[in-house]
Structures are given as C-alpha cells and as structure tokens.
Design a protein around this motif. Structure first.
Motif, short mmCIF file in Angstrom:
data_model
loop_
_atom_site.label_atom_id
_atom_site.label_comp_id
_atom_site.label_asym_id
_atom_site.label_seq_id
_atom_site.Cartn_x
_atom_site.Cartn_y
_atom_site.Cartn_z
N GLU A 192 74.43 64.99 41.15
CA GLU A 192 74.63 63.58 41.71
C GLU A 192 75.29 63.93 43.14
O GLU A 192 75.11 63.20 44.04
CB GLU A 192 75.53 62.78 41.02
N GLU A 193 76.07 64.95 43.24
CA GLU A 193 76.79 65.06 44.53
C GLU A 193 75.73 66.18 45.48
O GLU A 193 76.26 66.57 46.28
CB GLU A 193 77.94 65.98 44.29
N ASN A 194 74.74 66.41 45.05
CA ASN A 194 73.68 67.07 45.79
C ASN A 194 74.25 68.66 46.13
O ASN A 194 73.95 69.20 46.97
CB ASN A 194 73.34 66.51 47.09
N LYS A 195 74.65 69.18 45.19
CA LYS A 195 75.17 70.45 45.29
C LYS A 195 74.37 71.29 43.84
O LYS A 195 74.73 71.66 43.15
CB LYS A 195 76.55 70.77 44.77
N LEU A 196 73.22 71.62 44.49
CA LEU A 196 71.99 72.03 43.54
C LEU A 196 72.17 73.47 43.33
O LEU A 196 72.18 73.85 42.02
CB LEU A 196 70.57 71.89 44.35
#
Length: 80
Positions: free
Chosen positions: A38-42
């Motif tokens: 959700e925090e775009n820390k793939l």
C-alpha cells in the motif's frame, strides 16, 4: 516416568512451540508485506513475502520431509 519418556515429551512440546512460532512469523510477515504494498514499497514487500513463505515452509518441515522421503523411496523402487 523414565528420563527418556520425559525427554520425548519435552521434545514434542518444544517442536510444537517452534511450529507455532513459524506460523506466527509467516502471518506477521505477510501482513507487513501487505502494508508495504500500500505504501508502494514493492521490493521490501517481495522480500517479506519470501520470508513469510520460508517461515510457512519451516512450520511444515516435518510434512515436507515425509513427502521427500516418500518421493525418494518411490523413485528408488521405480529404478529397480
């Protein structure tokens, strides 16, 4: 109760505790990975999912070992 029986009971309890800890770790890593997605820390999410999968496999270590032994015996009997 003999000393051997006591060791076996303690061993069973300790294996159960470790198995529960592996499952717990797997769940925690999965939910933390969901937060990171959700925090775009793939990259970190994928790493945590790998950790989650490893912990899950650790929890199933005895079942995995049984399957490997059965497969090995099957392959050994097939080659004869």
């Amino acid at each position: 109760m003999t000393n051997l029986e006591e060791k076996m009971i303690n061993r069973g309890i300790s294996q159960l505790i470790v198995t529960i800890a592996f499952f717990y770790s797997s769940i925690i890593c999965h939910f933390k990975a969901m937060e990171l997605i959700e925090e775009n820390k793939l990259f970190f999410a994928i790493f945590l999912w790998f950790c989650s999968f490893s912990s899950f496999c650790g929890a199933l270590r005895f079942q995995i070992a049984k399957m490997v032994y059965k497969l090995r015996d099957y392959l050994k009997n097939e080659s004869k």
